[in-house]
Design a protein around this motif. Structure first.
Motif, PDB file in Angstrom:
ATOM      1  N   GLU A  69       3.225  -4.892  -6.616  1.00 41.63           N
ATOM      2  CA  GLU A  69       3.266  -6.098  -5.807  1.00 41.63           C
ATOM      3  C   GLU A  69       4.108  -5.841  -4.559  1.00 41.63           C
ATOM      4  O   GLU A  69       4.771  -4.798  -4.450  1.00 41.63           O
ATOM      5  N   GLU A  70       4.070  -6.774  -3.618  1.00 39.30           N
ATOM      6  CA  GLU A  70       4.856  -6.626  -2.384  1.00 39.30           C
ATOM      7  C   GLU A  70       6.313  -6.393  -2.762  1.00 39.30           C
ATOM      8  O   GLU A  70       6.855  -7.082  -3.625  1.00 39.30           O
ATOM      9  N   ASP A  71       6.940  -5.416  -2.137  1.00 38.94           N
ATOM     10  CA  ASP A  71       8.325  -5.013  -2.408  1.00 38.94           C
ATOM     11  C   ASP A  71       8.515  -4.418  -3.803  1.00 38.94           C
ATOM     12  O   ASP A  71       9.643  -4.291  -4.275  1.00 38.94           O
ATOM     13  N   GLY A  72       7.421  -4.022  -4.482  1.00 34.08           N
ATOM     14  CA  GLY A  72       7.531  -3.396  -5.795  1.00 34.08           C
ATOM     15  C   GLY A  72       8.287  -2.077  -5.715  1.00 34.08           C
ATOM     16  O   GLY A  72       8.297  -1.403  -4.678  1.00 34.08           O
ATOM     17  N   LEU A  73       8.925  -1.701  -6.811  1.00 30.59           N
ATOM     18  CA  LEU A  73       9.745  -0.493  -6.862  1.00 30.59           C
ATOM     19  C   LEU A  73       9.082   0.593  -7.700  1.00 30.59           C
ATOM     20  O   LEU A  73       8.437   0.309  -8.716  1.00 30.59           O
ATOM     21  N   TRP A  74       9.269   1.834  -7.261  1.00 35.97           N
ATOM     22  CA  TRP A  74       8.787   3.008  -7.987  1.00 35.97           C
ATOM     23  C   TRP A  74       9.962   3.948  -8.181  1.00 35.97           C
ATOM     24  O   TRP A  74      10.611   4.363  -7.216  1.00 35.97           O
ATOM     25  N   LEU A  75      10.240   4.298  -9.432  1.00 34.44           N
ATOM     26  CA  LEU A  75      11.266   5.273  -9.765  1.00 34.44           C
ATOM     27  C   LEU A  75      10.568   6.519 -10.292  1.00 34.44           C
ATOM     28  O   LEU A  75       9.812   6.456 -11.261  1.00 34.44           O
ATOM     29  N   SER A  76      10.804   7.645  -9.632  1.00 40.95           N
ATOM     30  CA  SER A  76      10.150   8.895 -10.011  1.00 40.95           C
ATOM     31  C   SER A  76      11.210   9.975 -10.252  1.00 40.95           C
ATOM     32  O   SER A  76      12.129  10.131  -9.451  1.00 40.95           O
ATOM     33  N   TYR A 105       3.529   5.037   2.348  1.00 42.76           N
ATOM     34  CA  TYR A 105       3.348   3.906   1.427  1.00 42.76           C
ATOM     35  C   TYR A 105       4.652   3.319   0.912  1.00 42.76           C
ATOM     36  O   TYR A 105       4.670   2.176   0.459  1.00 42.76           O
ATOM     37  N   PHE A 106       5.736   4.110   0.981  1.00 46.07           N
ATOM     38  CA  PHE A 106       7.005   3.682   0.399  1.00 46.07           C
ATOM     39  C   PHE A 106       8.176   3.953   1.328  1.00 46.07           C
ATOM     40  O   PHE A 106       8.188   4.942   2.052  1.00 46.07           O
ATOM     41  N   GLU A 107       9.156   3.081   1.244  1.00 46.57           N
ATOM     42  CA  GLU A 107      10.462   3.294   1.868  1.00 46.57           C
ATOM     43  C   GLU A 107      11.338   3.921   0.785  1.00 46.57           C
ATOM     44  O   GLU A 107      11.453   3.378  -0.321  1.00 46.57           O
ATOM     45  N   ILE A 108      11.920   5.068   1.081  1.00 48.25           N
ATOM     46  CA  ILE A 108      12.796   5.719   0.108  1.00 48.25           C
ATOM     47  C   ILE A 108      14.164   5.049   0.170  1.00 48.25           C
ATOM     48  O   ILE A 108      14.835   5.073   1.201  1.00 48.25           O
ATOM     49  N   LEU A 109      14.557   4.432  -0.939  1.00 45.64           N
ATOM     50  CA  LEU A 109      15.855   3.751  -1.017  1.00 45.64           C
ATOM     51  C   LEU A 109      16.948   4.718  -1.443  1.00 45.64           C
ATOM     52  O   LEU A 109      18.098   4.580  -1.034  1.00 45.64           O
ATOM     53  N   SER A 110      16.576   5.695  -2.278  1.00 47.48           N
ATOM     54  CA  SER A 110      17.552   6.650  -2.789  1.00 47.48           C
ATOM     55  C   SER A 110      16.821   7.917  -3.216  1.00 47.48           C
ATOM     56  O   SER A 110      15.788   7.845  -3.887  1.00 47.48           O
ATOM     57  N   CYS A 129      14.237   9.621  -7.481  1.00 42.74           N
ATOM     58  CA  CYS A 129      13.793   8.988  -6.240  1.00 42.74           C
ATOM     59  C   CYS A 129      13.393   7.541  -6.506  1.00 42.74           C
ATOM     60  O   CYS A 129      12.467   7.278  -7.273  1.00 42.74           O
ATOM     61  N   LEU A 130      14.111   6.607  -5.871  1.00 40.40           N
ATOM     62  CA  LEU A 130      13.788   5.188  -5.968  1.00 40.40           C
ATOM     63  C   LEU A 130      13.180   4.752  -4.639  1.00 40.40           C
ATOM     64  O   LEU A 130      13.762   4.986  -3.578  1.00 40.40           O
ATOM     65  N   MET A 131      12.009   4.125  -4.725  1.00 49.70           N
ATOM     66  CA  MET A 131      11.260   3.744  -3.519  1.00 49.70           C
ATOM     67  C   MET A 131      10.811   2.297  -3.609  1.00 49.70           C
ATOM     68  O   MET A 131      10.591   1.781  -4.697  1.00 49.70           O
ATOM     69  N   ARG A 132      10.663   1.686  -2.431  1.00 50.73           N
ATOM     70  CA  ARG A 132      10.125   0.321  -2.335  1.00 50.73           C
ATOM     71  C   ARG A 132       8.821   0.368  -1.565  1.00 50.73           C
ATOM     72  O   ARG A 132       8.729   1.014  -0.511  1.00 50.73           O
ATOM     73  N   LYS A 133       7.826  -0.329  -2.089  1.00 50.21           N
ATOM     74  CA  LYS A 133       6.522  -0.391  -1.420  1.00 50.21           C
ATOM     75  C   LYS A 133       6.695  -0.976  -0.027  1.00 50.21           C
ATOM     76  O   LYS A 133       7.383  -1.978   0.164  1.00 50.21           O
ATOM     77  N   ARG A 134       6.082  -0.316   0.952  1.00 47.50           N
ATOM     78  CA  ARG A 134       6.142  -0.787   2.331  1.00 47.50           C
ATOM     79  C   ARG A 134       5.275  -2.022   2.503  1.00 47.50           C
ATOM     80  O   ARG A 134       4.232  -2.158   1.886  1.00 47.50           O
ATOM     81  N   ARG A 135       5.711  -2.893   3.388  1.00 48.75           N
ATOM     82  CA  ARG A 135       4.908  -4.064   3.754  1.00 48.75           C
ATOM     83  C   ARG A 135       3.970  -3.621   4.872  1.00 48.75           C
ATOM     84  O   ARG A 135       4.407  -3.109   5.887  1.00 48.75           O
ATOM     85  N   PHE A 136       2.692  -3.785   4.636  1.00 47.99           N
ATOM     86  CA  PHE A 136       1.723  -3.386   5.642  1.00 47.99           C
ATOM     87  C   PHE A 136       1.415  -4.564   6.539  1.00 47.99           C
ATOM     88  O   PHE A 136       1.262  -5.680   6.096  1.00 47.99           O
TER      89      PHE A 136
END
Length: 137
Positions: A69-76, A105-110, A129-136
Motif C-alpha cells: 500500500e502507499e507508504d508500505g515498508l519492505w525489510l530485506s 520504487y523505494f526510498e531507502i530509509l536504512s 535494508c528498510l525501504m518505503r514505497k515511493r509515492r508515484f
C-alpha cells in the motif's frame, strides 16, 4: 517435501509458539499476484539477493511495490559483498546493487551492514535494508 514447504512448516511452528496469527503460502512471486494485496509490510530474507542481474532485481522490487500500500515498508536481509568468503553462503550484493535495483520504487530509509542470524560462530555478513514505497505522481 520441497524446501519451500519445509520453510513454511518451520514458519508455522514458530508463529504458533509466538502466538502470532499468520498465513503462509508458496507462490511464484515473480509471475503471480498474492491475494489480499496491498499489504503494509513485506519481509524478504534470501530472495532478492538470489537474483543475479540488475534487471531481475528491479523486476522483483517493482513486484514488491505493486503488493504494498502507499507508504508500505519492505525489510530485506541481503547477502553482503563486503566480506571475502572461502566457503558457501548466501549470494553477495554490494550497496550499489541494492540501490540500483530498488531506487525507482523505494526510498531507502536504512541500509546497515550486519550479519545473518545464525548459530554458526562466524555468520555471513548481511545488509539489513528498510525501504518505503515511493509515492508515484
Amino acid at each position: 517435501m520441497g524446501k519451500s514447504e519445509i520453510a513454511i512448516q518451520r514458519a508455522i511452528e514458530k508463529a504458533s509458539k509466538a502466538d502470532v496469527k499468520c498465513t503462509f503460502i508458496v507462490i511464484d512471486f515473480l509471475t503471480n499476484k498474492i491475494e489480499g494485496a496491498p499489504f503494509g509490510f513485506a519481509f524478504d530474507r534470501g530472495c532478492f539477493h538470489s537474483l543475479n542481474s540488475d534487471e531481475e532485481r528491479k523486476s522483483f522490487a517493482e513486484n514488491v511495490a505493486v503488493h504494498l500500500e502507499e507508504d508500505g515498508l519492505w525489510l530485506s536481509i541481503i547477502g553482503n559483498a563486503d566480506e571475502r568468503r572461502d566457503g558457501p553462503g548466501p549470494p553477495q550484493r554490494t550497496a550499489r546493487d541494492i540501490v540500483n535495483s530498488v531506487e525507482p520504487y523505494f526510498e531507502i530509509l536504512s541500509l546497515v551492514s550486519s550479519h545473518f542470524g545464525s548459530n554458526h560462530p562466524n555468520p555471513p555478513r548481511a545488509w539489513v535494508c528498510l525501504m518505503r514505497k515511493r509515492r508515484f505522481a
